[in-house]
Design an enzyme around this catalytic site. Structure first.
Site, PDB file in Angstrom:
ATOM      1  N   GLY A  33       0.829  -1.209   0.000  1.00 45.83           N
ATOM      2  CA  GLY A  33       0.000   0.000   0.000  1.00 45.83           C
ATOM      3  C   GLY A  33       0.853   1.243   0.000  1.00 45.83           C
ATOM      4  O   GLY A  33       2.064   1.183   0.225  1.00 45.83           O
ATOM      5  N   SER A  34       0.204   2.363  -0.285  1.00 45.93           N
ATOM      6  CA  SER A  34       0.921   3.623  -0.160  1.00 45.93           C
ATOM      7  C   SER A  34      -0.059   4.692   0.282  1.00 45.93           C
ATOM      8  O   SER A  34      -1.256   4.624  -0.007  1.00 45.93           O
ATOM      9  CB  SER A  34       1.585   4.010  -1.478  1.00 45.93           C
ATOM     10  OG  SER A  34       0.593   4.252  -2.433  1.00 45.93           O
ATOM     11  N   GLY A  35       0.446   5.643   1.033  1.00 45.22           N
ATOM     12  CA  GLY A  35      -0.395   6.741   1.514  1.00 45.22           C
ATOM     13  C   GLY A  35       0.375   8.032   1.340  1.00 45.22           C
ATOM     14  O   GLY A  35       1.444   8.045   0.721  1.00 45.22           O
ATOM     15  N   ALA A  36      -0.200   9.112   1.908  1.00 47.07           N
ATOM     16  CA  ALA A  36       0.428  10.425   1.742  1.00 47.07           C
ATOM     17  C   ALA A  36       1.837  10.431   2.337  1.00 47.07           C
ATOM     18  O   ALA A  36       2.729  11.115   1.838  1.00 47.07           O
ATOM     19  CB  ALA A  36      -0.433  11.484   2.415  1.00 47.07           C
ATOM     20  N   GLN A  37       2.045   9.641   3.376  1.00 40.66           N
ATOM     21  CA  GLN A  37       3.327   9.712   4.064  1.00 40.66           C
ATOM     22  C   GLN A  37       4.393   8.789   3.496  1.00 40.66           C
ATOM     23  O   GLN A  37       5.569   8.972   3.767  1.00 40.66           O
ATOM     24  CB  GLN A  37       3.157   9.313   5.524  1.00 40.66           C
ATOM     25  CG  GLN A  37       2.278  10.217   6.320  1.00 40.66           C
ATOM     26  CD  GLN A  37       2.034   9.599   7.680  1.00 40.66           C
ATOM     27  OE1 GLN A  37       1.416   8.540   7.784  1.00 40.66           O
ATOM     28  NE2 GLN A  37       2.537  10.219   8.705  1.00 40.66           N
ATOM     29  N   GLY A  38       3.988   7.750   2.786  1.00 34.45           N
ATOM     30  CA  GLY A  38       5.026   6.852   2.282  1.00 34.45           C
ATOM     31  C   GLY A  38       4.471   5.526   1.828  1.00 34.45           C
ATOM     32  O   GLY A  38       3.257   5.348   1.676  1.00 34.45           O
ATOM     33  N   LYS A  55       6.463   0.511   7.209  1.00 30.49           N
ATOM     34  CA  LYS A  55       6.127   1.756   6.491  1.00 30.49           C
ATOM     35  C   LYS A  55       7.344   2.652   6.436  1.00 30.49           C
ATOM     36  O   LYS A  55       7.961   2.931   7.467  1.00 30.49           O
ATOM     37  CB  LYS A  55       4.983   2.451   7.227  1.00 30.49           C
ATOM     38  CG  LYS A  55       4.574   3.762   6.622  1.00 30.49           C
ATOM     39  CD  LYS A  55       3.126   4.058   6.971  1.00 30.49           C
ATOM     40  CE  LYS A  55       2.945   5.377   7.645  1.00 30.49           C
ATOM     41  NZ  LYS A  55       1.568   5.627   8.011  1.00 30.49           N
ATOM     42  N   ASP A 152      -8.410  11.984  11.015  1.00 32.83           N
ATOM     43  CA  ASP A 152      -8.361  11.576   9.610  1.00 32.83           C
ATOM     44  C   ASP A 152      -8.866  10.146   9.465  1.00 32.83           C
ATOM     45  O   ASP A 152      -8.280   9.340   8.751  1.00 32.83           O
ATOM     46  CB  ASP A 152      -6.938  11.726   9.051  1.00 32.83           C
ATOM     47  CG  ASP A 152      -6.926  11.751   7.519  1.00 32.83           C
ATOM     48  OD1 ASP A 152      -8.001  12.000   6.922  1.00 32.83           O
ATOM     49  OD2 ASP A 152      -5.872  11.511   6.920  1.00 32.83           O
TER      50      ASP A 152
HETATM   51  P1  AMP Z   1      -0.815   4.650   5.319  1.00 34.21           P
HETATM   52  O1  AMP Z   1       0.363   5.266   4.639  1.00 34.21           O
HETATM   53  O2  AMP Z   1      -0.564   4.310   6.738  1.00 34.21           O
HETATM   54  O3  AMP Z   1      -2.074   5.460   5.106  1.00 34.21           O
HETATM   55  O4  AMP Z   1      -1.074   3.239   4.607  1.00 34.21           O
HETATM   56  C1  AMP Z   1      -1.390   3.155   3.242  1.00 34.21           C
HETATM   57  C2  AMP Z   1      -2.026   1.794   2.956  1.00 34.21           C
HETATM   58  O5  AMP Z   1      -1.091   0.752   3.249  1.00 34.21           O
HETATM   59  C3  AMP Z   1      -3.259   1.506   3.805  1.00 34.21           C
HETATM   60  O6  AMP Z   1      -4.434   2.025   3.235  1.00 34.21           O
HETATM   61  C4  AMP Z   1      -3.257  -0.023   3.795  1.00 34.21           C
HETATM   62  O7  AMP Z   1      -3.823  -0.505   2.597  1.00 34.21           O
HETATM   63  C5  AMP Z   1      -1.780  -0.366   3.792  1.00 34.21           C
HETATM   64  N1  AMP Z   1      -1.317  -0.595   5.180  1.00 34.21           N
HETATM   65  C6  AMP Z   1      -0.782   0.312   6.023  1.00 34.21           C
HETATM   66  N2  AMP Z   1      -0.457  -0.246   7.195  1.00 34.21           N
HETATM   67  C7  AMP Z   1      -0.806  -1.554   7.114  1.00 34.21           C
HETATM   68  C8  AMP Z   1      -0.738  -2.682   8.004  1.00 34.21           C
HETATM   69  N3  AMP Z   1      -0.241  -2.555   9.237  1.00 34.21           N
HETATM   70  N4  AMP Z   1      -1.196  -3.873   7.575  1.00 34.21           N
HETATM   71  C9  AMP Z   1      -1.703  -3.996   6.324  1.00 34.21           C
HETATM   72  N5  AMP Z   1      -1.791  -2.991   5.438  1.00 34.21           N
HETATM   73  C10 AMP Z   1      -1.358  -1.780   5.816  1.00 34.21           C
END
Ligand code: AMP
Length: 361
Positions: A33-38, A55, A152
């Site tokens: 996965g990826s989000g705004a932070q990384g 992460k 959020d």
């Molecule tokens: P984040 O950057 O924390 O918003 O994470 C982005 C995406 O990565 C999330 O929407 C999840 O799909 C995936 N993800 C983050 N943390 C976890 C975790 N502990 N276990 C499984 N998937 C995760």
């Protein structure tokens, strides 16, 4: 620890467009996965002998706001210990000195199977829907008990396992202070903004559109609500077109819900009743987390050990008031990371010293 020894503990590999430099105990990295932070990868941890999520946080020190956010997230994640909040297993940085500690660090968390964006595409029955909601409420209650407002919450910040267990992620925007009727403006994903957030944000074209959409569905709020707003916000709200709104039977007809459950209580009508109490413009009239936990659609799962878990102690009480330069934040974070690295060599971190640390389930 000397420089050479540190270097030997790490290895690098490319994950998509990014390079992960991680401790050798973490193997089999795969992007999830990826989000705004990384970017987030799954991996196998040979020390804990379990799968984990790693992460990589990029550029946490680009300015004071980012640096403060990065510090806040780390402190809060270390303090909170609840089955419905993601557990922090480790924090590390391959950068060897404070001077090198520029651009990234890694958080190691419990690994879950999917986020809620993926799960809400599935056809879930009432048991699963209500159990997921129950767990969200338990997690939120626990955060609130510690004075933490997540700010959020949205499907991509909520992760689940195939056994239907659920955990809340991402404390980057969390605050530890109470706020008034209108929340101060902050960046939060638009679809999930509460009405008081929209009204606290000023009137850019997008926000106006969102307020219109809310009142088109729920109806123009009462005079009583308008009287609670400050003059400029009230003038804006009063000058919107007036809408009668729709009944919840119209907004959420039976066909949108799964078939009623054998279990007596879990029916579309109960789910709709809960929604009608949650989707209320006036926050003072909206159902509270405690009340929602007592709602018939939810309370079938009520377990005092989960709902009434003792609140976490926040180790840095002045988390929100603190102001530092980017360099000072960086040093604070670097110290936290090093302290965590020391404590987690053999296991798990929390806010306490290793001898008191609990192993999460
Ligand atoms: P984040 O950057 O924390 O918003 O994470 C982005 C995406 O990565 C999330 O929407 C999840 O799909 C995936 N993800 C983050 N943390 C976890 C975790 N502990 N276990 C499984 N998937 C995760």
């Amino acid at each position: 620890m000397n420089r050479n020894k540190r270097e030997k503990e790490y290895y690098s590999l490319d994950v998509g467009d990014s390079t992960f430099t991680v401790l050798k105990r973490y193997q089999n990295l795969r992007p999830i996965g990826s989000g705004a932070q990384g970017i987030v990868c799954s991996a196998y941890d040979h020390v804990l002998e379990r799968n984990v999520a790693i992460k990589k946080l990029s550029r946490p020190f680009q300015n004071q706001t980012h640096a403060k956010r990065a510090y806040r997230e780390l402190v809060l994640m270390k303090c909170v210990n609840h089955k419905n909040i993601i557990g922090l297993l480790n924090v590390f940085t391959p950068q060897k000195t404070l001077e090198d500690f520029q651009d990234y660090r890694y958080l190691v968390m419990e690994l879950m199977d999917a986020n809620l964006c993926q799960v809400i595409q599935m056809e879930l029955d009432h048991e699963r829907l209500s159990y997921l909601l129950y767990q969200m409420l338990c997690g939120i209650k626990h955060l609130h008990a510690a004075g933490i407002i997540h700010r959020d919450l949205k499907p991509s910040n909520i992760v689940v396992k195939s056994d239907c267990t659920l955990k809340i992620l991402d404390f980057g925007l969390a605050r530890t202070a109470a706020t008034g009727l209108l929340m101060t403006p902050y960046v939060v994903t638009r679809y999930y903004r509460a009405p008081e957030v929209i009204l606290g944000m000023g009137y850019q074209a997008n926000d106006i559109d969102q307020w219109n959409k809310v009142i088109e569905q729920l109806g123009t709020p009462s005079q009583e609500f308008l009287m609670k707003l400050n003059q400029s916000v009230r003038t804006y709200v009063e000058n919107r077109p007036r809408y009668a709104g729709y009944s919840f039977e119209k907004l959420f007809p039976d066909v949108l819900f799964p078939a009623d459950s054998d279990h007596n209580k879990l029916k579309a009508s109960q789910a709709r009743d809960l929604l009608s109490k949650m989707l209320v413009i006036d926050a003072s009239k909206r159902i509270s987390v405690d009340e929602a936990l007592q709602h018939p659609y939810i309370n079938v799962w009520y377990d005092p050990a989960e709902v009434e878990a003792p609140p976490p102690l926040i180790s840095d009480q002045q988390l929100d008031e603190r102001e530092h330069t980017v360099d000072e934040w960086k040093e604070l974070i670097y110290k936290e990371v090093l302290a965590s690295e020391e404590r987690t060599k053999n296991g798990v971190i929390r806010g306490q010293p290793a001898s008191l640390a609990q192993v999460p389930q």
